[in-house]
Structures are given as structure tokens and as C-alpha cells.
Design a protein around this motif. Sequence first.
Motif, PDB file in Angstrom:
ATOM      1  N   UNK A 189       0.817  -1.209   0.000  1.00 47.43           N
ATOM      2  CA  UNK A 189       0.000   0.000   0.000  1.00 47.43           C
ATOM      3  C   UNK A 189       0.850   1.258   0.000  1.00 47.43           C
ATOM      4  N   UNK A 190       2.163   1.090  -0.065  1.00 50.38           N
ATOM      5  CA  UNK A 190       3.067   2.240   0.013  1.00 50.38           C
ATOM      6  C   UNK A 190       2.911   3.139  -1.217  1.00 50.38           C
ATOM      7  N   UNK A 191       3.021   4.442  -0.972  1.00 51.43           N
ATOM      8  CA  UNK A 191       2.963   5.450  -2.030  1.00 51.43           C
ATOM      9  C   UNK A 191       4.313   6.135  -2.075  1.00 51.43           C
ATOM     10  N   UNK A 192       4.931   6.195  -3.239  1.00 52.86           N
ATOM     11  CA  UNK A 192       6.276   6.745  -3.372  1.00 52.86           C
ATOM     12  C   UNK A 192       6.243   8.045  -4.172  1.00 52.86           C
ATOM     13  N   UNK A 193       6.872   9.081  -3.619  1.00 56.87           N
ATOM     14  CA  UNK A 193       7.098  10.298  -4.402  1.00 56.87           C
ATOM     15  C   UNK A 193       8.154   9.971  -5.448  1.00 56.87           C
ATOM     16  N   UNK A 194       7.879  10.326  -6.697  1.00 56.33           N
ATOM     17  CA  UNK A 194       8.771   9.873  -7.770  1.00 56.33           C
ATOM     18  C   UNK A 194       8.999  10.972  -8.800  1.00 56.33           C
ATOM     19  N   UNK A 195      10.040  10.768  -9.570  1.00 53.33           N
ATOM     20  CA  UNK A 195      10.297  11.589 -10.762  1.00 53.33           C
ATOM     21  C   UNK A 195      10.441  10.645 -11.949  1.00 53.33           C
ATOM     22  N   UNK A 196      10.115  11.163 -13.118  1.00 55.77           N
ATOM     23  CA  UNK A 196      10.142  10.347 -14.329  1.00 55.77           C
ATOM     24  C   UNK A 196      11.302  10.780 -15.218  1.00 55.77           C
TER      25      UNK A 196
ATOM     26  N   UNK B  21      12.113   5.522 -16.853  1.00 49.18           N
ATOM     27  CA  UNK B  21      12.704   5.191 -15.552  1.00 49.18           C
ATOM     28  C   UNK B  21      11.957   5.963 -14.476  1.00 49.18           C
ATOM     29  N   UNK B  22      11.545   5.244 -13.412  1.00 54.23           N
ATOM     30  CA  UNK B  22      10.811   5.845 -12.304  1.00 54.23           C
ATOM     31  C   UNK B  22      11.747   5.871 -11.100  1.00 54.23           C
ATOM     32  N   UNK B  23      12.130   7.080 -10.683  1.00 50.85           N
ATOM     33  CA  UNK B  23      13.093   7.239  -9.595  1.00 50.85           C
ATOM     34  C   UNK B  23      12.396   7.713  -8.330  1.00 50.85           C
ATOM     35  N   UNK B  24      12.765   7.085  -7.192  1.00 53.19           N
ATOM     36  CA  UNK B  24      12.272   7.508  -5.893  1.00 53.19           C
ATOM     37  C   UNK B  24      13.338   8.273  -5.141  1.00 53.19           C
ATOM     38  N   UNK B  25      13.057   8.590  -3.891  1.00 51.67           N
ATOM     39  CA  UNK B  25      14.001   9.347  -3.070  1.00 51.67           C
ATOM     40  C   UNK B  25      15.289   8.560  -2.863  1.00 51.67           C
ATOM     41  N   UNK B  26      15.175   7.244  -2.733  1.00 53.29           N
ATOM     42  CA  UNK B  26      16.339   6.420  -2.421  1.00 53.29           C
ATOM     43  C   UNK B  26      16.908   5.699  -3.643  1.00 53.29           C
ATOM     44  N   UNK B  27      16.406   6.017  -4.822  1.00 54.47           N
ATOM     45  CA  UNK B  27      16.965   5.371  -6.006  1.00 54.47           C
ATOM     46  C   UNK B  27      15.891   4.954  -6.991  1.00 54.47           C
TER      47      UNK B  27
ATOM     48  N   UNK C  32      10.345   0.803 -17.127  1.00 50.59           N
ATOM     49  CA  UNK C  32       9.313   0.243 -18.003  1.00 50.59           C
ATOM     50  C   UNK C  32       9.662   0.504 -19.468  1.00 50.59           C
ATOM     51  N   UNK C  33       9.531  -0.486 -20.329  1.00 51.73           N
ATOM     52  CA  UNK C  33       9.706  -0.249 -21.771  1.00 51.73           C
ATOM     53  C   UNK C  33       8.586   0.663 -22.287  1.00 51.73           C
TER      54      UNK C  33
ATOM     55  N   UNK D  17       1.782   1.237 -10.950  1.00 51.59           N
ATOM     56  CA  UNK D  17       1.179   2.306 -11.748  1.00 51.59           C
ATOM     57  C   UNK D  17       1.722   3.640 -11.268  1.00 51.59           C
ATOM     58  N   UNK D  18       1.651   4.632 -12.130  1.00 48.67           N
ATOM     59  CA  UNK D  18       2.143   5.978 -11.837  1.00 48.67           C
ATOM     60  C   UNK D  18       1.000   6.961 -12.039  1.00 48.67           C
ATOM     61  N   UNK D  19       0.840   7.875 -11.095  1.00 49.97           N
ATOM     62  CA  UNK D  19      -0.108   8.979 -11.235  1.00 49.97           C
ATOM     63  C   UNK D  19       0.701  10.261 -11.370  1.00 49.97           C
ATOM     64  N   UNK D  20       0.449  11.013 -12.461  1.00 49.31           N
ATOM     65  CA  UNK D  20       1.236  12.229 -12.693  1.00 49.31           C
ATOM     66  C   UNK D  20       0.402  13.245 -13.455  1.00 49.31           C
ATOM     67  N   UNK D  21       0.940  14.451 -13.575  1.00 44.17           N
ATOM     68  CA  UNK D  21       0.265  15.490 -14.350  1.00 44.17           C
ATOM     69  C   UNK D  21       0.477  15.245 -15.840  1.00 44.17           C
ATOM     70  N   UNK D  22      -0.557  15.517 -16.627  1.00 43.48           N
ATOM     71  CA  UNK D  22      -0.474  15.246 -18.061  1.00 43.48           C
ATOM     72  C   UNK D  22       0.657  16.018 -18.719  1.00 43.48           C
TER      73      UNK D  22
END
Length: 340
Positions: free
Chosen positions: A13-20, A28-34, A39-40, A65-70
Motif C-alpha cells: 500500500x506504500x505510495x512513493x514520491x517519484x520523478x520520471x 525510468x521511475x526514480x524515488x528518493x532512495x533510487x 518500463x519499456x 502504476x504511476x499517477x502524474x500530471x499530463x
Amino acid sequence: MPTGTRYYDGRTAALHVATLRWSEAFLSIDGVEGELAVWPRARLIVGEPDPEGRVVLSCKGEPGRVSTDAFALPVQMTAPRGHRWHYLGWIAIGAVALALAFVLVVRLPAAGAALVPRSAENRLGEMVESVVVGKHRVCRGDDGQRALEQLEARLAHAAGIAQPVRVVVIDSKTVNALTLPGARMVIMRGLFQRVDNPDQLAGVMAHETGHIARRDPLTALFRSAGITLISTTLGIHLGFADVSSLAGRLVGLSYSRDMERLADANGVAYLQASGLRSDGLAAFFALTEKRSGSASGAIEFLSDHPRTLDREKRSQGSPVGESALTAQQWAAVRAMCEKS
């Protein structure tokens, strides 16, 4: 509601703050720790944007899955999959429209010409006239010009032509008159010198008015110039060489026999409806045929208005009616190209 990019791994159920990070082949989906996931791009699934402008990304065969701004997506991915069918539909419509344009221009030029707005035809006529007339001196003379315009106004009214017909006289020894798109008529000095009287001139002008009424110059150009003409009438920029090419095509065009037959018959009808003598066109045909072997100057009217054996008979009108011009008007017309 969360903002920014959030990643759900699908296992907890964890939610990760991420950058794409986007590359040509991978997301590539990066979190705070790496790095959290790779995903292809070929397997990405882009969902519909919600009212807040957020989209959900997933990868076929992966649980997360990733939720982000369009706006965080690459430009080529901003159209959701459901909308891609919408765009494909427009592409299909465009292809059909191009095919239809080809049929109208190449197979059915009269139908294609009928769809051209008058404003676009007028713009085309102005460009072509500048090339055709630009090589010759325009003959001036207020009285002669006024007489021709008044005569043509009567013929155009009988033909049901809504806009005024522009009449231009040029200093050329060629025995001819021609029409341009946008209700324009060019008369050459040689025609004044060849005809015996104003009624023969009126017969030629009535014939040309028949071409204007049916938009024959535009139809003939559609048949000859095709896609080049489409570009011009739609306002796409063409260089001077392209306009010159269109003008050259128009001057060298021969109308079909059906076009000529209708222009003859309608021209006689316009003269009669205007209360004028209607035997001038047939008299001009006979005169030109008689003199063509010995007269100086090129006789172009019969070369780009082909004569058939029965054409002169069909253009026979009646001597009943008033003369097209008074003696004073006729003298003014014939003097238009005299150099002062």
C-alpha cells in the motif's frame, strides 16, 4: 488529492514520491532512495486525463502504476489511447478529402470549380491578370473604356452575372479576346482592327461573357493545372514562376467543344435579351475565316476557340435590334490604343 508524481508498486500500500526520466526506449521511475522501476515505452498504457489534468500510467505485464500530471508526459504521449482513435479518424477523413479533391480536379473539373469561393477566384484572377496584362501596354481612353463597360454591363445583366465584369484592353496586334477567372475580360487591339463594325465586337464579347457566366476559365484551369491551382485558390503562397505558369496555361488553353457550343448559344441569347443585334458573332466567324490567309498579325481567336462546321450556323442570330455602340462610341473604342 496528491499532486506531483506518485508511484504505486502494486505489491504494497506504500505510495512513493517519484520523478520520471524518459529515454527513447524506456521510462525510468526514480524515488528518493533510487530507481523504483524501469518500463519499456513500447508497453506503456496511458489512461484518460481526469478533471484535474492527471493521468495514470501503467505497463503491460507489470503490477505498478504511476499517477502524474499530463503536462509531465512527452508531447507525443499527451493524447490518451482512447483519443488516438479520434486522431486516426481525422487522418482517415483527410485522406478521403484528398481523394475527393483529386476526383474533383482531375475527373470532374467543373464540379471542383463550382466549389471555389468567389473571393478565391477573384484573387486568382487578379494574379493571373497581372502576368497576362503586365507584358503589354494597357490602352487608355475614358470614352472608349466607358462604352465597352456599358456594353458588357448589359450582356452581364442578361447572363445573370452578379459581380461587375472587368474589361481591360491591351495593345497587342493579336486578333483575340480572352476571359480570366474572377469575371475578367481582356480584349486585344487586333480585334478592334479586324472587325467591320461594333456588332461583330459585341458578338465576341457576348461569347466571352458566356464563358464568364459558366466559370469556364476556372474549370479549364482545374483540368489543366490541377493541384497547383488548388494551392493558389486556397491561399498557399506561390512564387512568381508558378503564377506565370498558370497564366501561360490559361492563355494557351482551348475550351472543350461543349464549352464553345454553349458560349456561342448563350452569347446570342444575351444579345437578344439585351435588345441588341445578335448576328455579329456569326459575321465575325465568316470574316475571320475569309481574311485569315492574308491579314497581318496572328489570328488567335479561332485557334483557341476551335471552329466546327456547324458552329457558324448555330451562332446565327438576327439583325433585329439596336446596334451595340453608337458611331461616336465605336470611334472612341477604336482610338483607345492610339499613342498620344
